[in-house]
Design a protein around this motif. Structure first.
Motif, PDB file in Angstrom:
ATOM      1  N   GLU A  62       0.842  -1.212   0.000  1.00 49.31           N
ATOM      2  CA  GLU A  62       0.000   0.000   0.000  1.00 49.31           C
ATOM      3  C   GLU A  62       0.874   1.258   0.000  1.00 49.31           C
ATOM      4  OE1 GLU A  62      -3.380   0.744   0.221  1.00 49.31           O
ATOM      5  OE2 GLU A  62      -4.059  -1.318   0.018  1.00 49.31           O
ATOM      6  N   LYS A  63       1.930   1.247   0.806  1.00 53.48           N
ATOM      7  CA  LYS A  63       2.843   2.400   0.833  1.00 53.48           C
ATOM      8  C   LYS A  63       3.531   2.587  -0.519  1.00 53.48           C
ATOM      9  CE  LYS A  63       3.867   2.394   5.756  1.00 53.48           C
ATOM     10  NZ  LYS A  63       4.883   2.165   6.806  1.00 53.48           N
ATOM     11  N   GLU A  64       3.961   1.481  -1.108  1.00 55.04           N
ATOM     12  CA  GLU A  64       4.608   1.545  -2.419  1.00 55.04           C
ATOM     13  C   GLU A  64       3.656   2.089  -3.473  1.00 55.04           C
ATOM     14  OE1 GLU A  64       6.107  -1.580  -5.764  1.00 55.04           O
ATOM     15  OE2 GLU A  64       6.556  -2.093  -3.690  1.00 55.04           O
ATOM     16  N   LEU A  65       2.412   1.668  -3.427  1.00 57.13           N
ATOM     17  CA  LEU A  65       1.411   2.143  -4.377  1.00 57.13           C
ATOM     18  C   LEU A  65       1.181   3.643  -4.199  1.00 57.13           C
ATOM     19  CD1 LEU A  65      -0.422   0.896  -6.582  1.00 57.13           C
ATOM     20  CD2 LEU A  65      -2.225   0.784  -4.862  1.00 57.13           C
ATOM     21  N   ALA A  66       1.090   4.094  -2.957  1.00 57.07           N
ATOM     22  CA  ALA A  66       0.909   5.525  -2.688  1.00 57.07           C
ATOM     23  C   ALA A  66       2.117   6.327  -3.173  1.00 57.07           C
ATOM     24  CB  ALA A  66       0.679   5.763  -1.205  1.00 57.07           C
ATOM     25  N   LEU A  67       3.321   5.801  -3.001  1.00 53.11           N
ATOM     26  CA  LEU A  67       4.523   6.485  -3.491  1.00 53.11           C
ATOM     27  C   LEU A  67       4.541   6.566  -5.011  1.00 53.11           C
ATOM     28  CD1 LEU A  67       7.291   5.087  -1.104  1.00 53.11           C
ATOM     29  CD2 LEU A  67       6.440   7.437  -1.226  1.00 53.11           C
ATOM     30  N   GLN A  68       4.110   5.489  -5.678  1.00 54.05           N
ATOM     31  CA  GLN A  68       4.037   5.509  -7.135  1.00 54.05           C
ATOM     32  C   GLN A  68       3.035   6.547  -7.620  1.00 54.05           C
ATOM     33  OE1 GLN A  68       3.098   1.592  -8.591  1.00 54.05           O
ATOM     34  NE2 GLN A  68       5.156   0.808  -8.245  1.00 54.05           N
ATOM     35  N   LEU A  69       1.906   6.649  -6.937  1.00 53.99           N
ATOM     36  CA  LEU A  69       0.902   7.638  -7.318  1.00 53.99           C
ATOM     37  C   LEU A  69       1.428   9.050  -7.113  1.00 53.99           C
ATOM     38  CD1 LEU A  69      -1.955   8.152  -8.337  1.00 53.99           C
ATOM     39  CD2 LEU A  69      -2.754   8.015  -5.977  1.00 53.99           C
ATOM     40  N   ASN A  70       2.071   9.296  -5.990  1.00 52.33           N
ATOM     41  CA  ASN A  70       2.669  10.617  -5.749  1.00 52.33           C
ATOM     42  C   ASN A  70       3.740  10.933  -6.783  1.00 52.33           C
ATOM     43  OD1 ASN A  70       1.124  11.353  -3.535  1.00 52.33           O
ATOM     44  ND2 ASN A  70       2.521  10.388  -2.086  1.00 52.33           N
ATOM     45  N   SER A  71       4.536   9.946  -7.133  1.00 48.70           N
ATOM     46  CA  SER A  71       5.576  10.125  -8.141  1.00 48.70           C
ATOM     47  C   SER A  71       4.967  10.470  -9.497  1.00 48.70           C
ATOM     48  CB  SER A  71       6.413   8.854  -8.244  1.00 48.70           C
ATOM     49  OG  SER A  71       7.343   8.936  -9.287  1.00 48.70           O
ATOM     50  N   ALA A  72       3.888   9.777  -9.873  1.00 48.98           N
ATOM     51  CA  ALA A  72       3.231  10.047 -11.153  1.00 48.98           C
ATOM     52  C   ALA A  72       2.629  11.444 -11.171  1.00 48.98           C
ATOM     53  CB  ALA A  72       2.165   8.996 -11.428  1.00 48.98           C
ATOM     54  N   VAL A  73       2.044  11.865 -10.057  1.00 46.05           N
ATOM     55  CA  VAL A  73       1.457  13.210  -9.983  1.00 46.05           C
ATOM     56  C   VAL A  73       2.554  14.275 -10.043  1.00 46.05           C
ATOM     57  CG1 VAL A  73       0.238  14.810  -8.460  1.00 46.05           C
ATOM     58  CG2 VAL A  73      -0.677  12.527  -8.860  1.00 46.05           C
ATOM     59  N   THR A  74       3.656  14.046  -9.350  1.00 44.33           N
ATOM     60  CA  THR A  74       4.780  14.992  -9.394  1.00 44.33           C
ATOM     61  C   THR A  74       5.348  15.088 -10.804  1.00 44.33           C
ATOM     62  OG1 THR A  74       5.328  14.511  -7.093  1.00 44.33           O
ATOM     63  CG2 THR A  74       7.055  15.518  -8.428  1.00 44.33           C
ATOM     64  N   LEU A  75       5.503  13.954 -11.449  1.00 48.65           N
ATOM     65  CA  LEU A  75       5.977  13.930 -12.829  1.00 48.65           C
ATOM     66  C   LEU A  75       5.021  14.690 -13.745  1.00 48.65           C
ATOM     67  CD1 LEU A  75       8.134  12.782 -14.768  1.00 48.65           C
ATOM     68  CD2 LEU A  75       6.657  10.769 -15.023  1.00 48.65           C
ATOM     69  N   ALA A  76       3.727  14.494 -13.548  1.00 52.37           N
ATOM     70  CA  ALA A  76       2.732  15.201 -14.360  1.00 52.37           C
ATOM     71  C   ALA A  76       2.800  16.697 -14.130  1.00 52.37           C
ATOM     72  CB  ALA A  76       1.331  14.685 -14.027  1.00 52.37           C
ATOM     73  N   HIS A  77       2.958  17.077 -12.879  1.00 52.93           N
ATOM     74  CA  HIS A  77       3.051  18.510 -12.570  1.00 52.93           C
ATOM     75  C   HIS A  77       4.234  19.149 -13.272  1.00 52.93           C
ATOM     76  CE1 HIS A  77       3.936  22.110 -10.164  1.00 52.93           C
ATOM     77  NE2 HIS A  77       2.619  22.176 -10.058  1.00 52.93           N
ATOM     78  N   LYS A  78       5.369  18.473 -13.250  1.00 50.22           N
ATOM     79  CA  LYS A  78       6.572  19.029 -13.879  1.00 50.22           C
ATOM     80  C   LYS A  78       6.524  18.944 -15.402  1.00 50.22           C
ATOM     81  CE  LYS A  78       9.572  18.287  -9.961  1.00 50.22           C
ATOM     82  NZ  LYS A  78      10.751  17.644  -9.416  1.00 50.22           N
ATOM     83  N   SER A  79       5.922  17.892 -15.927  1.00 50.30           N
ATOM     84  CA  SER A  79       5.945  17.672 -17.374  1.00 50.30           C
ATOM     85  C   SER A  79       4.821  18.381 -18.121  1.00 50.30           C
ATOM     86  CB  SER A  79       5.854  16.175 -17.683  1.00 50.30           C
ATOM     87  OG  SER A  79       6.933  15.503 -17.106  1.00 50.30           O
ATOM     88  N   LEU A  80       3.692  18.540 -17.486  1.00 54.20           N
ATOM     89  CA  LEU A  80       2.533  19.064 -18.201  1.00 54.20           C
ATOM     90  C   LEU A  80       2.325  20.568 -18.069  1.00 54.20           C
ATOM     91  CD1 LEU A  80      -0.141  16.297 -17.528  1.00 54.20           C
ATOM     92  CD2 LEU A  80       1.250  16.655 -19.572  1.00 54.20           C
ATOM     93  N   SER A  81       3.023  21.201 -17.168  1.00 55.99           N
ATOM     94  CA  SER A  81       2.770  22.634 -16.956  1.00 55.99           C
ATOM     95  C   SER A  81       3.039  23.445 -18.224  1.00 55.99           C
ATOM     96  CB  SER A  81       3.596  23.161 -15.779  1.00 55.99           C
ATOM     97  OG  SER A  81       4.975  23.005 -16.028  1.00 55.99           O
ATOM     98  N   THR A  82       4.170  23.234 -18.849  1.00 60.54           N
ATOM     99  CA  THR A  82       4.507  23.982 -20.066  1.00 60.54           C
ATOM    100  C   THR A  82       3.603  23.557 -21.221  1.00 60.54           C
ATOM    101  OG1 THR A  82       6.811  24.124 -19.335  1.00 60.54           O
ATOM    102  CG2 THR A  82       6.377  24.581 -21.647  1.00 60.54           C
ATOM    103  N   ALA A  83       3.325  22.284 -21.344  1.00 60.46           N
ATOM    104  CA  ALA A  83       2.473  21.802 -22.434  1.00 60.46           C
ATOM    105  C   ALA A  83       1.068  22.395 -22.328  1.00 60.46           C
ATOM    106  CB  ALA A  83       2.397  20.272 -22.409  1.00 60.46           C
ATOM    107  N   LEU A  84       0.513  22.470 -21.134  1.00 59.20           N
ATOM    108  CA  LEU A  84      -0.817  23.058 -20.975  1.00 59.20           C
ATOM    109  C   LEU A  84      -0.784  24.569 -21.196  1.00 59.20           C
ATOM    110  CD1 LEU A  84      -2.164  21.009 -17.930  1.00 59.20           C
ATOM    111  CD2 LEU A  84      -2.999  20.931 -20.287  1.00 59.20           C
ATOM    112  N   TRP A  85       0.284  25.209 -20.785  1.00 58.84           N
ATOM    113  CA  TRP A  85       0.423  26.654 -20.993  1.00 58.84           C
ATOM    114  C   TRP A  85       0.476  26.979 -22.484  1.00 58.84           C
ATOM    115  CZ3 TRP A  85      -0.230  31.107 -18.760  1.00 58.84           C
ATOM    116  CH2 TRP A  85       0.404  32.251 -19.277  1.00 58.84           C
ATOM    117  N   GLN A  86       1.133  26.109 -23.247  1.00 59.42           N
ATOM    118  CA  GLN A  86       1.305  26.339 -24.685  1.00 59.42           C
ATOM    119  C   GLN A  86       0.207  25.666 -25.521  1.00 59.42           C
ATOM    120  OE1 GLN A  86       5.229  24.814 -25.458  1.00 59.42           O
ATOM    121  NE2 GLN A  86       6.248  26.580 -24.514  1.00 59.42           N
ATOM    122  N   TYR A  87      -0.789  25.092 -24.881  1.00 63.88           N
ATOM    123  CA  TYR A  87      -1.874  24.377 -25.576  1.00 63.88           C
ATOM    124  C   TYR A  87      -1.346  23.254 -26.458  1.00 63.88           C
ATOM    125  CZ  TYR A  87      -4.598  28.415 -24.089  1.00 63.88           C
ATOM    126  OH  TYR A  87      -5.197  29.392 -23.339  1.00 63.88           O
TER     127      TYR A  87
END
Length: 186
Positions: free
Chosen positions: A67-92
Protein backbone atom coordinates in the motif's frame (compact mmCIF):
# COMPACT_ATOMS: atom_id res chain seq x y z
CA UNK A 1 -12.14 -35.84 33.97
CA UNK A 2 -12.83 -35.48 30.26
CA UNK A 3 -16.04 -37.49 30.47
CA UNK A 4 -17.21 -35.35 33.35
CA UNK A 5 -16.81 -32.30 31.10
CA UNK A 6 -19.39 -33.82 28.77
CA UNK A 7 -21.87 -34.41 31.58
CA UNK A 8 -21.36 -30.87 32.87
CA UNK A 9 -21.79 -29.43 29.43
CA UNK A 10 -24.98 -31.44 28.74
CA UNK A 11 -26.64 -32.08 32.13
CA UNK A 12 -30.10 -32.92 30.76
CA UNK A 13 -29.75 -35.94 28.43
CA UNK A 14 -33.17 -35.68 26.77
CA UNK A 15 -32.84 -32.46 24.68
CA UNK A 16 -29.15 -32.91 24.04
CA UNK A 17 -29.01 -36.66 23.64
CA UNK A 18 -27.20 -36.58 20.30
CA UNK A 19 -24.68 -33.98 21.44
CA UNK A 20 -23.94 -35.91 24.60
CA UNK A 21 -23.43 -39.14 22.66
CA UNK A 22 -21.06 -37.36 20.21
CA UNK A 23 -19.13 -35.79 23.06
CA UNK A 24 -18.89 -39.13 24.87
CA UNK A 25 -17.66 -40.84 21.70
CA UNK A 26 -15.04 -38.19 21.14
CA UNK A 27 -13.79 -38.36 24.70
CA UNK A 28 -13.66 -42.15 24.66
CA UNK A 29 -11.76 -42.18 21.37
CA UNK A 30 -9.37 -39.56 22.72
CA UNK A 31 -8.81 -41.60 25.89
CA UNK A 32 -7.88 -44.68 23.86
CA UNK A 33 -5.04 -42.84 22.14
CA UNK A 34 -1.57 -43.53 23.39
CA UNK A 35 0.47 -40.77 24.94
CA UNK A 36 2.63 -40.69 21.81
CA UNK A 37 -0.43 -40.20 19.59
CA UNK A 38 -1.79 -37.44 21.84
CA UNK A 39 1.59 -35.72 21.81
CA UNK A 40 1.79 -36.02 18.02
CA UNK A 41 -1.68 -34.52 17.51
CA UNK A 42 -0.91 -31.74 19.97
CA UNK A 43 2.40 -30.97 18.27
CA UNK A 44 0.76 -30.86 14.83
CA UNK A 45 -1.91 -28.50 16.18
CA UNK A 46 0.65 -26.17 17.79
CA UNK A 47 2.84 -26.08 14.68
CA UNK A 48 -0.18 -25.44 12.42
CA UNK A 49 -1.50 -22.62 14.59
CA UNK A 50 1.96 -21.05 14.83
CA UNK A 51 2.40 -21.25 11.06
CA UNK A 52 -1.00 -19.64 10.46
CA UNK A 53 -0.29 -16.83 12.94
CA UNK A 54 3.13 -16.03 11.47
CA UNK A 55 1.80 -16.21 7.92
CA UNK A 56 -1.05 -13.86 8.80
CA UNK A 57 1.41 -11.42 10.34
CA UNK A 58 3.65 -11.55 7.26
CA UNK A 59 0.66 -11.03 4.95
CA UNK A 60 -0.38 -7.97 6.97
CA UNK A 61 3.15 -6.54 6.81
CA UNK A 62 3.36 -7.22 3.06
CA UNK A 63 -0.02 -5.58 2.47
CA UNK A 64 0.99 -2.44 4.33
CA UNK A 65 4.29 -2.28 2.43
CA UNK A 66 2.54 -2.71 -0.90
CA UNK A 67 0.00 0.00 0.00
CA UNK A 68 2.84 2.40 0.83
CA UNK A 69 4.61 1.54 -2.42
CA UNK A 70 1.41 2.14 -4.38
CA UNK A 71 0.91 5.52 -2.69
CA UNK A 72 4.52 6.49 -3.49
CA UNK A 73 4.04 5.51 -7.14
CA UNK A 74 0.90 7.64 -7.32
CA UNK A 75 2.67 10.62 -5.75
CA UNK A 76 5.58 10.13 -8.14
CA UNK A 77 3.23 10.05 -11.15
CA UNK A 78 1.46 13.21 -9.98
CA UNK A 79 4.78 14.99 -9.39
CA UNK A 80 5.98 13.93 -12.83
CA UNK A 81 2.73 15.20 -14.36
CA UNK A 82 3.05 18.51 -12.57
CA UNK A 83 6.57 19.03 -13.88
CA UNK A 84 5.95 17.67 -17.37
CA UNK A 85 2.53 19.06 -18.20
CA UNK A 86 2.77 22.63 -16.96
CA UNK A 87 4.51 23.98 -20.07
CA UNK A 88 2.47 21.80 -22.43
CA UNK A 89 -0.82 23.06 -20.98
CA UNK A 90 0.42 26.65 -20.99
CA UNK A 91 1.30 26.34 -24.69
CA UNK A 92 -1.87 24.38 -25.58
CA UNK A 93 0.29 21.48 -26.72
CA UNK A 94 -2.37 18.84 -26.28
CA UNK A 95 -0.54 16.25 -28.37
CA UNK A 96 2.18 16.19 -25.72
CA UNK A 97 -0.50 15.83 -23.02
CA UNK A 98 -1.94 12.84 -24.91
CA UNK A 99 1.48 11.22 -25.17
CA UNK A 100 2.16 11.85 -21.50
CA UNK A 101 -1.15 10.26 -20.47
CA UNK A 102 -0.34 7.24 -22.64
CA UNK A 103 3.04 6.90 -20.94
CA UNK A 104 1.44 6.95 -17.47
CA UNK A 105 -0.20 3.64 -18.28
CA UNK A 106 3.21 2.00 -18.22
CA UNK A 107 2.58 1.90 -14.46
CA UNK A 108 0.74 -1.40 -14.20
CA UNK A 109 -1.60 -0.19 -11.45
CA UNK A 110 -2.88 3.01 -13.11
CA UNK A 111 -6.40 2.40 -14.38
CA UNK A 112 -7.67 5.93 -15.05
CA UNK A 113 -6.16 9.32 -15.89
CA UNK A 114 -7.76 12.60 -16.81
CA UNK A 115 -6.27 16.00 -17.61
CA UNK A 116 -8.38 19.15 -17.55
CA UNK A 117 -7.61 22.71 -18.56
CA UNK A 118 -10.10 24.80 -16.66
CA UNK A 119 -13.39 22.96 -17.19
CA UNK A 120 -12.31 21.50 -20.53
CA UNK A 121 -11.31 17.84 -20.63
CA UNK A 122 -8.07 17.56 -22.59
CA UNK A 123 -7.69 13.80 -22.34
CA UNK A 124 -9.28 10.93 -20.44
CA UNK A 125 -7.88 7.44 -20.61
CA UNK A 126 -8.87 4.29 -18.74
CA UNK A 127 -8.13 0.61 -18.95
CA UNK A 128 -10.77 -1.52 -20.67
CA UNK A 129 -12.39 -2.65 -17.43
CA UNK A 130 -12.97 0.93 -16.25
CA UNK A 131 -13.76 2.86 -19.45
CA UNK A 132 -17.37 3.54 -18.52
CA UNK A 133 -16.69 4.48 -14.90
CA UNK A 134 -16.81 8.07 -13.74
CA UNK A 135 -14.57 9.89 -11.32
CA UNK A 136 -17.14 9.52 -8.53
CA UNK A 137 -16.92 5.72 -8.80
CA UNK A 138 -13.17 5.79 -8.16
CA UNK A 139 -13.33 8.33 -5.34
CA UNK A 140 -16.02 6.41 -3.46
CA UNK A 141 -14.53 2.93 -3.79
CA UNK A 142 -11.92 1.52 -1.42
CA UNK A 143 -10.59 -0.58 -4.33
CA UNK A 144 -8.79 2.47 -5.71
CA UNK A 145 -6.23 5.03 -4.64
CA UNK A 146 -6.98 8.43 -6.19
CA UNK A 147 -5.21 11.75 -6.36
CA UNK A 148 -6.13 15.06 -7.92
CA UNK A 149 -3.54 17.78 -8.38
CA UNK A 150 -3.50 21.26 -9.82
CA UNK A 151 -0.90 21.85 -12.50
CA UNK A 152 0.68 25.29 -12.29
CA UNK A 153 2.82 27.21 -14.74
CA UNK A 154 4.74 29.77 -12.75
CA UNK A 155 1.98 31.17 -10.52
CA UNK A 156 -0.98 30.36 -12.75
CA UNK A 157 -3.24 27.33 -12.61
CA UNK A 158 -3.15 25.82 -16.11
CA UNK A 159 -4.84 22.49 -15.48
CA UNK A 160 -5.75 19.61 -13.24
CA UNK A 161 -4.76 15.96 -13.35
CA UNK A 162 -6.75 13.16 -11.80
CA UNK A 163 -5.05 9.76 -11.44
CA UNK A 164 -6.44 6.46 -10.18
CA UNK A 165 -4.48 3.37 -9.16
CA UNK A 166 -6.09 0.02 -8.46
CA UNK A 167 -5.41 -2.03 -5.34
CA UNK A 168 -6.34 -5.21 -7.25
CA UNK A 169 -2.73 -6.42 -7.60
CA UNK A 170 -2.20 -6.11 -3.84
CA UNK A 171 -5.37 -8.06 -3.11
CA UNK A 172 -4.40 -10.76 -5.60
CA UNK A 173 -1.00 -11.09 -3.92
CA UNK A 174 -2.57 -11.39 -0.46
CA UNK A 175 -5.02 -14.00 -1.77
CA UNK A 176 -2.17 -16.02 -3.32
CA UNK A 177 -0.15 -15.85 -0.07
CA UNK A 178 -3.20 -16.94 1.94
CA UNK A 179 -3.84 -19.85 -0.41
CA UNK A 180 -0.19 -20.91 -0.19
CA UNK A 181 -0.38 -20.82 3.60
CA UNK A 182 -3.49 -22.99 3.68
CA UNK A 183 -1.91 -25.49 1.28
CA UNK A 184 1.25 -25.54 3.39
CA UNK A 185 -0.71 -26.20 6.59
CA UNK A 186 -2.77 -28.98 5.02
Amino acid sequence: LLLSDCSQKYPDPSPNKIHRRNCDQFMKSFQHLTIQQRLTYSLVAVVSITLILFSSLLMLINKRGAEKELALQLNSAVTLAHKSLSTALWQYNYEYVDDFIDSLFLYQDIVFAQVLSGDTVINTKATDAYRKKGIDHFEQSSQFLTQRATIRYRDLDVGTIFLVMSRERIQDTILAEGTATIILVV
